[in-house]
Motif scaffolding. Structure first.
Motif, PDB file in Angstrom:
ATOM      1  N   GLU C  63       0.822  -1.180   0.239  1.00 54.29           N
ATOM      2  CA  GLU C  63      -0.183  -0.104  -0.077  1.00 54.29           C
ATOM      3  C   GLU C  63       0.763   1.365   0.158  1.00 54.29           C
ATOM      4  O   GLU C  63       2.355   1.140   0.315  1.00 54.29           O
ATOM      5  N   SER C  64       0.427   2.675  -0.295  1.00 53.04           N
ATOM      6  CA  SER C  64       0.736   3.442  -0.323  1.00 53.04           C
ATOM      7  C   SER C  64       1.575   3.935   0.996  1.00 53.04           C
ATOM      8  O   SER C  64       0.605   4.082   1.907  1.00 53.04           O
ATOM      9  N   PRO C  65       2.468   4.384   1.005  1.00 51.69           N
ATOM     10  CA  PRO C  65       2.943   4.807   2.925  1.00 51.69           C
ATOM     11  C   PRO C  65       1.396   6.257   3.355  1.00 51.69           C
ATOM     12  O   PRO C  65       2.101   5.681   4.279  1.00 51.69           O
ATOM     13  N   GLU C  66       0.733   6.977   2.870  1.00 51.46           N
ATOM     14  CA  GLU C  66       0.243   6.796   3.400  1.00 51.46           C
ATOM     15  C   GLU C  66      -1.155   6.617   3.905  1.00 51.46           C
ATOM     16  O   GLU C  66      -1.223   7.302   5.058  1.00 51.46           O
ATOM     17  N   SER C  67      -0.939   5.268   3.393  1.00 52.47           N
ATOM     18  CA  SER C  67      -2.037   4.495   4.038  1.00 52.47           C
ATOM     19  C   SER C  67      -1.890   4.090   5.720  1.00 52.47           C
ATOM     20  O   SER C  67      -2.226   3.374   5.974  1.00 52.47           O
ATOM     21  N   LYS C  68      -0.515   4.263   5.818  1.00 51.84           N
ATOM     22  CA  LYS C  68      -0.519   4.288   7.357  1.00 51.84           C
ATOM     23  C   LYS C  68      -0.523   2.872   7.750  1.00 51.84           C
ATOM     24  O   LYS C  68      -1.099   2.597   8.603  1.00 51.84           O
ATOM     25  N   VAL C  69      -0.454   2.012   7.164  1.00 53.18           N
ATOM     26  CA  VAL C  69      -0.082  -0.170   7.121  1.00 53.18           C
ATOM     27  C   VAL C  69       1.139   0.407   8.338  1.00 53.18           C
ATOM     28  O   VAL C  69       2.432   0.721   7.474  1.00 53.18           O
ATOM     29  N   PRO C  70       1.376  -0.136   9.153  1.00 53.86           N
ATOM     30  CA  PRO C  70       2.647  -0.263  10.218  1.00 53.86           C
ATOM     31  C   PRO C  70       3.586  -1.047   9.163  1.00 53.86           C
ATOM     32  O   PRO C  70       3.172  -1.870   9.045  1.00 53.86           O
ATOM     33  N   GLN C  71       4.176  -0.982   9.164  1.00 48.43           N
ATOM     34  CA  GLN C  71       5.251  -0.954   8.086  1.00 48.43           C
ATOM     35  C   GLN C  71       6.823  -2.322   9.428  1.00 48.43           C
ATOM     36  O   GLN C  71       7.556  -1.869   9.953  1.00 48.43           O
ATOM     37  N   CYS C  72       6.065  -3.302   9.982  1.00 44.75           N
ATOM     38  CA  CYS C  72       6.223  -4.218  10.456  1.00 44.75           C
ATOM     39  C   CYS C  72       8.159  -4.932  10.770  1.00 44.75           C
ATOM     40  O   CYS C  72       8.964  -5.385  11.626  1.00 44.75           O
ATOM     41  N   LEU C  73       8.254  -5.640   9.583  1.00 44.70           N
ATOM     42  CA  LEU C  73       9.407  -5.866   8.659  1.00 44.70           C
ATOM     43  C   LEU C  73       9.563  -5.204   7.743  1.00 44.70           C
ATOM     44  O   LEU C  73       9.212  -4.560   6.911  1.00 44.70           O
TER      45      LEU C  73
END
Lengths: 115, 536, 155
Positions: C63-73
């Motif tokens: 997803e695009s960085p704006e969607s704020k999906v937690p970047q766990c790894l």
């Protein structure tokens, strides 16, 4: 059953989502809700729940709440190693599901526990 | 909804299902602002979660004597007086998470003698006064995480001798006093992660005779929690993400059943040599950056260790009997130390991965890696290796990855390296010989000291690596890309002339000569012939 | 990279779809398997994927960085985790995450292929996923013509 928060938010997401996308479903949830990754055939998408479904437990952390799978023998659990209810054929004793009970206790089929 | 069931009327906004003579009632997510008044007395399961209920009428549940599970999570409840839950003698599960409860009744506490599970997580509870839980003596599972507690509710917990699992995580607890859990002799799981705990009294865990899992991660502990010494049944311990600088001698002497200890993300400098002794069930030990460690820890009696990581310390050598001590070792990661010599790993028959990069090793003897038939990955990069015994790799039939980058080799013994898929020799500037393709029949990725050494591996058939995606798009190479597609005639609308069987045949052939990625890639200024040798 | 997709529920004689992608770092190679979607959050240390398939290829829509999906790894670790869980290969749809190609650029040791797809190629793959149309995917190296087929060094 698990309580998927229904309804649709302004962004077209499922009720409990904070952000979502067409392909992945929920990406982040509203505060205090748990994100659960559901599989439907080849698809896997996120849903936001008030409590995790059977076979999963909720873990809370400052930035995210997840539903995590229980150990295979649990129907529901407190964490990965501590069951609350066992699958058919095994009996609960102090968080463990076993096919036989420790000395001094007998299996109860109605309660699925060693009593 | 509201299907009429003789003698078991179903409230209009709800869905009902029979369970023998009893009734399962689901009124969740109906926008209700109060509890339905026409609930059947034979209701055993009632789900009122995710509604807008801010208050419960006094007699809402007074005749539900068969009620076993009550779900009220995700409403707007601020307070539930004692009398509201009067008479629920069969209630076993009560879910109140995701509400706005600030305190629980203590003058007139809830009388739920058979309650087993109580969920109070994700509320606004600041304290749990004494006697609050006195009416729930059968309670086994208690969730109080994600609230506003500033201290352990010691008095209230004293009434819960049947408790087996409790979480107080995600609160604002700063200290654990002596005998905080004195009566909880049946407690198996205790979660205290994500608090602000700075200090633990020496006897704070006294009484927890059955505790198997203790989580103290993400707190502000300054000292190693010596109070754990009384936890004889402990199997899982976590105190990662704290501020602990040392692990004392005999740190876990009171916890012989420990299987996992997670303590990463602590500024640990000192580790007592005897800290990890006599832990026969421990299978993973990770120590990174403990710069004051000079000697290899004494692991006497910790013989089940499978993964040992001890990096960025000051180790100068390894015990000669390492593999007698740790016969089940599977992964050994000792990078970034100052090790000069290696013992023989002969008896570590299960070893699959060895990481010794960034040490001071000079030579590899014949017996160093002898008989390691399961070894898959060996990283010896960035050492000072100048000689390797001709038979050093002879018995490594499973070895697929060998990294010798940045050493001082002039000769590489080939015996035993036929199963390699990844080989790295960059930086060994005296290693100028040309290899043959048959030396490495399974190779896929090679890094050589010189470009000419790549020619024998067909490195001139270069292929696009990810990094060149940008340069490729729109650049003049694009027509090269299109020309390449002529190998597999493609119509504009992505339909192939080849059908599936022909395509699979083509793939079978291409598998035989799957391309090898060899670097440095030969080019106009890095020709395939070793110019220097040919001139001489 | 060349990606061939054949729908499992169509007649065997129908032609497979051909798509294009780029291998990440040194992961070029052959792979085949059933296409299975993985949510970006399923590739985190804490999470577990409950797939039962044996031979499958994971496809992950980034997803695009704006969607704020937690970047766990980091992406490379997500790829490794998917391969550790049994994926024969991993396909990342990077259409909305342009930084991904850079992040996976010099990913050295990957045991099996990791392929980046975008735009129309990605849309076709994700379209199949969204309609739950079971498909088998073949991945292989697209052989290039030699850049310098004949060269001599004249001095």
């Amino acid at each position: 059953q698990h309580k998927q928060v229904t309804g649709v938010s302004s962004q077209g997401c499922q009720g409990g989502c904070q952000t979502c996308s067409v392909y992945n479903g929920c990406l982040t949830c509203k505060p205090k809700l748990f994100i659960h990754l559901e599989r439907d055939g080849m698809r896997q998408f996120g849903v936001c729940l008030a409590s995790c479904p059977n076979g999963f437990y909720g873990t809370r952390s400052p930035d995210r709440n997840d539903c995590i799978k229980c150990g295979s023998e649990c129907d529901s659990c407190f964490n990965r190693n501590f069951c609350l209810r066992c699958r058919a054929g095994s009996y609960l004793h102090k968080g463990k599901c076993t096919e036989s009970c420790p000395d001094g206790l007998v299996p109860s089929d109605t309660m699925k526990e060693c009593v | 909804p509201g299907a009429a069931v003789p003698g078991k009327q179903c409230p209009s906004a709800c869905q009902c299902e029979e369970d023998g003579i009893l009734l399962l009632v689901d009124c969740s997510e109906q926008g209700l602002s109060s509890v339905p008044t026409d609930l059947s007395p034979l209701t055993s399961y009632l789900d009122l979660s995710m509604n807008n209920i801010s208050e419960i009428q006094p007699n809402a549940f007074h005749n539900l004597h068969f009620l076993s599970e009550l779900r009220l999570s995700g409403n707007h409840l601020r307070h539930i007086p004692g009398p509201v839950l009067q008479g629920l003698y069969n209630l076993k599960v009560l879910m109140l998470q995701n509400n706005q409860l600030e305190r629980l009744p203590s003058e007139d506490p809830w009388e739920l003698p058979n309650l087993l599970s109580l969920r109070l997580d994700a509320n606004l509870i600041m304290e749990v006064p004494a006697r609050t839980l006195s009416g729930m003596r059968s309670l086994r599972h208690l969730w109080l995480d994600d609230n506003a507690l500033t201290e352990i509710p010691v008095s209230a917990l004293n009434d819960l001798s049947s408790l087996q699992a409790m979480t107080l995580a995600l609160n604002r607890i700063t200290h654990i006093p002596d005998y905080a859990f004195r009566n909880l002799s049946n407690l198996v799981v205790l979660h205290l992660h994500n608090n602000m705990i700075r200090t633990l009294e020496q006897n704070c865990f006294e009484g927890l005779h059955s505790l198997e899992t203790l989580e103290l991660n993400f707190n502000e502990l300054q000292e190693f929690p010596v109070a754990i010494r009384t936890l004889a049944k402990l199997q899982e311990l976590g105190f990662h993400n704290n501020n602990i600088k040392a692990i004392p001698e005999k740190a876990f002497v009171g916890n012989p059943l420990l299987q996992t200890i997670h303590f990463y993300e602590n500024p640990i400098q000192f580790v007592g040599r005897s800290a990890f002794q006599f832990l026969p069930k421990l299978h993973t030990l990770s120590l990174n950056g403990a710069t004051e460690i000079r000697e290899f820890p004494d692991l006497k009696g910790t013989s089940s260790l499978q993964v040992l990581t001890l990096t960025r310390a000051g180790l100068t050598g390894l015990p000669f009997d390492l593999c007698h001590l740790l016969p089940k070792l599977r992964v050994l990661e000792l990078s970034h130390n100052v090790i000069e010599e290696l013992p023989s790993f002969y008896h570590c028959a299960s070893l699959q991965e060895i990481g010794l990069q960034h040490n001071l090793i000079k030579q590899i003897e014949m017996n160093t890696f002898q008989q390691l038939s399961s070894l898959r990955s060996l990283d010896l990069s960035w050492n000072r290796i100048n000689t390797i015994h001709p038979d050093a790799f002879s018995s490594l039939q499973s070895l697929i990855k060998l990294d010798l980058t940045g050493n001082r080799l002039s000769i590489l013994p080939l015996t035993g390296l036929t199963s390699l898929t990844h080989l790295k020799l960059k930086g060994n500037m005296a290693l100028s010989r040309s290899f043959r393709e048959e030396d490495f029949p399974n190779i896929r990725v090679i890094e050589m000291p010189y470009a000419y050494q790549c020619c024998v591996f067909g490195a001139c058939n270069s292929y696009k690596a990810a990094g060149q995606w940008e340069e490729q798009m729109g650049s003049e190479e694009e027509d090269l890309q299109k020309k390449a597609l002529s190998l597999f005639p493609v119509h504009a609308d992505n339909n192939y002339d080849l059908d599936l069987e022909e395509f699979q045949l083509a793939i079978e052939e291409s598998k035989v000569q799957t391309s090898i990625q060899c670097t440095p890639i030969p080019g106009p200024f890095k020709p395939c012939d070793n110019l220097f040798d040919s001139w001489v | 990279a060349m990606i061939k997709v054949s729908l499992l529920k169509q007649e065997p004689t129908s032609r497979p779809i051909t798509l294009e992608g780029v291998f990440a770092g040194g992961s070029a190679g052959y792979a085949e398997g059933k296409l299975m979607q993985s949510h970006p959050l399923s590739l985190c240390n804490t999470s577990e994927d409950d797939r039962q398939e044996t031979f499958f290829i994971s496809i992950v829509k980034l997803e695009s960085p704006e969607s704020k999906v937690p970047q766990c790894l980091p992406l490379l670790d997500k790829a490794r985790l998917a391969l550790q869980r049994g994926a024969q290969a991993v396909i990342f749809d990077i259409t909305d995450d342009p930084g991904a190609a850079q992040e996976l650029r010099d990913s050295g040791l990957l045991p099996r292929p990791v392929v980046l797809v975008k735009s129309s190629d990605a849309e076709q793959l994700m379209g199949l996923v969204n309609k739950n149309e079971e498909a088998k995917v073949f991945i292989d190296i697209m052989m290039e013509t030699q850049k310098w087929p004949h060269y001599d060094v004249g001095i």
